[in-house]
Design a protein around this motif. Structure first.
Motif, PDB file in Angstrom:
ATOM      1  N   LEU A 107      -6.344   7.223  -6.928  1.00  0.00           N
ATOM      2  CA  LEU A 107      -5.160   7.615  -7.479  1.00  0.00           C
ATOM      3  C   LEU A 107      -5.074   6.515  -8.639  1.00  0.00           C
ATOM      4  O   LEU A 107      -5.431   5.616  -8.614  1.00  0.00           O
ATOM      5  CB  LEU A 107      -3.961   6.997  -6.533  1.00  0.00           C
ATOM      6  CG  LEU A 107      -2.566   7.246  -6.714  1.00  0.00           C
ATOM      7  CD1 LEU A 107      -2.128   8.718  -6.400  1.00  0.00           C
ATOM      8  CD2 LEU A 107      -1.959   6.274  -6.446  1.00  0.00           C
ATOM      9  N   ASN A 194      -0.406   1.169   0.008  1.00  0.00           N
ATOM     10  CA  ASN A 194       0.438   2.173  -0.505  1.00  0.00           C
ATOM     11  C   ASN A 194      -0.416   3.250   0.278  1.00  0.00           C
ATOM     12  O   ASN A 194      -1.420   3.799  -0.487  1.00  0.00           O
ATOM     13  CB  ASN A 194       0.241   2.091  -1.923  1.00  0.00           C
ATOM     14  CG  ASN A 194       0.603   3.124  -2.591  1.00  0.00           C
ATOM     15  OD1 ASN A 194       1.421   4.065  -1.985  1.00  0.00           O
ATOM     16  ND2 ASN A 194      -0.003   3.194  -3.891  1.00  0.00           N
ATOM     17  N   PRO A 196      -0.799   7.481   1.365  1.00  0.00           N
ATOM     18  CA  PRO A 196      -0.174   8.638   1.035  1.00  0.00           C
ATOM     19  C   PRO A 196       0.941   8.692   1.680  1.00  0.00           C
ATOM     20  O   PRO A 196       1.326   8.611   2.898  1.00  0.00           O
ATOM     21  CB  PRO A 196      -1.180   9.493   1.689  1.00  0.00           C
ATOM     22  CG  PRO A 196      -2.238   8.945   2.311  1.00  0.00           C
ATOM     23  CD  PRO A 196      -2.110   7.315   2.400  1.00  0.00           C
ATOM     24  N   VAL A 198       3.396  11.743   0.265  1.00  0.00           N
ATOM     25  CA  VAL A 198       4.227  12.797  -0.310  1.00  0.00           C
ATOM     26  C   VAL A 198       4.037  13.711   0.721  1.00  0.00           C
ATOM     27  O   VAL A 198       3.158  14.114   1.545  1.00  0.00           O
ATOM     28  CB  VAL A 198       3.492  13.077  -1.531  1.00  0.00           C
ATOM     29  CG1 VAL A 198       3.924  14.422  -2.113  1.00  0.00           C
ATOM     30  CG2 VAL A 198       3.130  12.141  -2.574  1.00  0.00           C
ATOM     31  N   ALA A 215      -5.077  11.105  -1.264  1.00  0.00           N
ATOM     32  CA  ALA A 215      -4.218   9.787  -1.821  1.00  0.00           C
ATOM     33  C   ALA A 215      -2.769  10.051  -1.788  1.00  0.00           C
ATOM     34  O   ALA A 215      -1.996   9.285  -1.730  1.00  0.00           O
ATOM     35  CB  ALA A 215      -4.876   9.575  -3.207  1.00  0.00           C
ATOM     36  N   LEU A 216      -2.556  11.327  -1.638  1.00  0.00           N
ATOM     37  CA  LEU A 216      -1.019  11.773  -1.981  1.00  0.00           C
ATOM     38  C   LEU A 216      -0.307  12.073  -0.633  1.00  0.00           C
ATOM     39  O   LEU A 216       0.881  11.724  -0.233  1.00  0.00           O
ATOM     40  CB  LEU A 216      -0.895  12.949  -2.766  1.00  0.00           C
ATOM     41  CG  LEU A 216      -1.209  12.451  -4.324  1.00  0.00           C
ATOM     42  CD1 LEU A 216      -1.242  13.619  -5.194  1.00  0.00           C
ATOM     43  CD2 LEU A 216      -0.256  11.406  -4.924  1.00  0.00           C
TER      44      LEU A 216
HETATM   45  N1  GLN Z   1       3.635   7.529  -6.230  1.00  0.00           N
HETATM   46  C1  GLN Z   1       2.857   8.684  -6.070  1.00  0.00           C
HETATM   47  C2  GLN Z   1       3.917   9.784  -6.566  1.00  0.00           C
HETATM   48  O1  GLN Z   1       3.871   9.849  -7.595  1.00  0.00           O
HETATM   49  C3  GLN Z   1       2.544   8.683  -4.612  1.00  0.00           C
HETATM   50  C4  GLN Z   1       1.728   7.908  -4.199  1.00  0.00           C
HETATM   51  C5  GLN Z   1       1.568   7.804  -2.690  1.00  0.00           C
HETATM   52  O2  GLN Z   1       1.628   8.874  -2.081  1.00  0.00           O
HETATM   53  N2  GLN Z   1       1.407   6.635  -2.124  1.00  0.00           N
HETATM   54  O3  GLN Z   1       4.457  10.508  -6.154  1.00  0.00           O
END
Ligand code: GLN
Ligand code: SAM
Length: 280
Positions: A107, A194, A196, A198, A215-216
């Motif tokens: 990420l 931090n 994932p 989403v 990662a998401l």
């Molecule tokens: N910050 C990310 C986004 O743009 C998400 C990162 C995460 O899932 N930790 O949504």
């Protein structure tokens, strides 16, 4: 000649002045509606020239030619058409006081994640800290840089991410232990993460399609990893977790249910509750 990045008056050696290269790139970036067109154009052109952004302002007549012109044209195409994040195009991202190498195995570190480092700065001397889901190593490395007394481990499920993180650690001369693990193994005084977060199926900015899925995404409500992490962190003195917009209350409840006694939400610069800090 037709428009597009690099178009404009040709100089004696077939190049274009910095000013014209920036202007035509801006046309393309604006048309593609990227979030920060001028910044993107300047960062990419500075990288193409091996200069910094101030050099572009100081010398707008400097010629952009040869391999630099070709690289810049291609970068603007990849930015506008493929929506590749600038950090992947230049292979670098600033985070706190560090410049981290990044590529699509990890990420791109976000500015709001610096809040996790700030939570880490409050830890007592010599605390044992784990950064769960370290990615590029951003949190672990920035914290080690600012608090060398802390004993820091970075974990990730992804061996690819750990390769990037450990290479960053080596290049920056920062001693962090890198461990492949689901969440984390062993005993720590503080867990920073931090993870994932989403929601599966959420409508996303096209840039995110270039970042690792692992990662998401974290299930239908985005909390699959956080739920397991909070349980696993039961009994740890300090837990600080980054969350998505609208998730802070749910994650604070999870922390209280896991026995954490004081639970606080911290906002990012946009005013979104971004980090939940729990202490037992
Ligand atoms: N910050 C990310 C986004 O743009 C998400 C990162 C995460 O899932 N930790 O949504
Ligand atoms: N910490 C980095 C940052 O803030 O830039 C990367 C954060 S990224 C949102 C989440 C990271 O957690 C990814 O590198 C991913 O591979 C990792 N990850 C996902 N599930 C995990 C799990 N169960 N255990 C450990 N790491 C995990």
């Amino acid at each position: 000649m037709s428009g597009g990045a690099g178009a404009g008056a040709r100089g004696a050696r077939g190049g274009v002045p910095v000013r014209d290269a920036l202007d035509s790139a801006l046309v393309a970036l604006n048309a593609a509606r990227v979030d920060t067109p001028r910044l993107d154009a300047e960062v990419l052109l500075a990288h193409a020239l091996g200069a910094d952004r101030t050099a572009l302002v100081i010398d707008p007549e400097r010629e952009v030619e040869g391999p630099a012109a070709r690289w810049f044209r291609d970068a603007i195409r990849r930015r506008t058409v493929e929506r590749v994040p600038v950090a992947y195009l230049v292979g670098r991202k600033g985070f706190r006081h560090l410049e981290l190498d990044v590529d699509p195995r990890v990420l791109v570190p976000r500015p709001e994640t610096e809040l996790l480092v700030e939570a880490g700065l409050e830890l007592p001397d010599g605390a044992r800290v784990v950064d769960v889901g370290t990615g590029s190593g951003a949190v672990a490395l920035a914290l080690k840089h600012e608090r060398p007394d802390l004993e820091i481990t970075g974990t990730d499920v992804s061996p690819d991410a750990l390769a990037v993180a450990s290479a960053n650690g080596e290049r920056l001369g920062l001693a962090v232990a890198w461990v492949q693990a689901d969440l984390f193994d062993g005993e720590f005084d503080a867990v920073l993460s931090n993870p994932p977060y989403v929601e599966e199926g959420a409508a996303l900015a096209p840039e995110l399609s270039h970042e690792p899925r692992a990662a998401l995404f974290a299930g239908g409500d985005g909390l699959d990893v956080v739920r397991r992490l909070v349980e696993r962190a039961r009994g740890v003195a300090t837990l600080a977790v980054e969350v998505g917009e609208g998730q802070a209350d749910a994650v604070a409840d999870l922390a209280r249910a896991a026995g954490f006694l004081t639970v606080a939400k911290r906002p990012d610069l946009a005013g979104i509750d971004r980090v939940v800090v729990a202490r037992c």
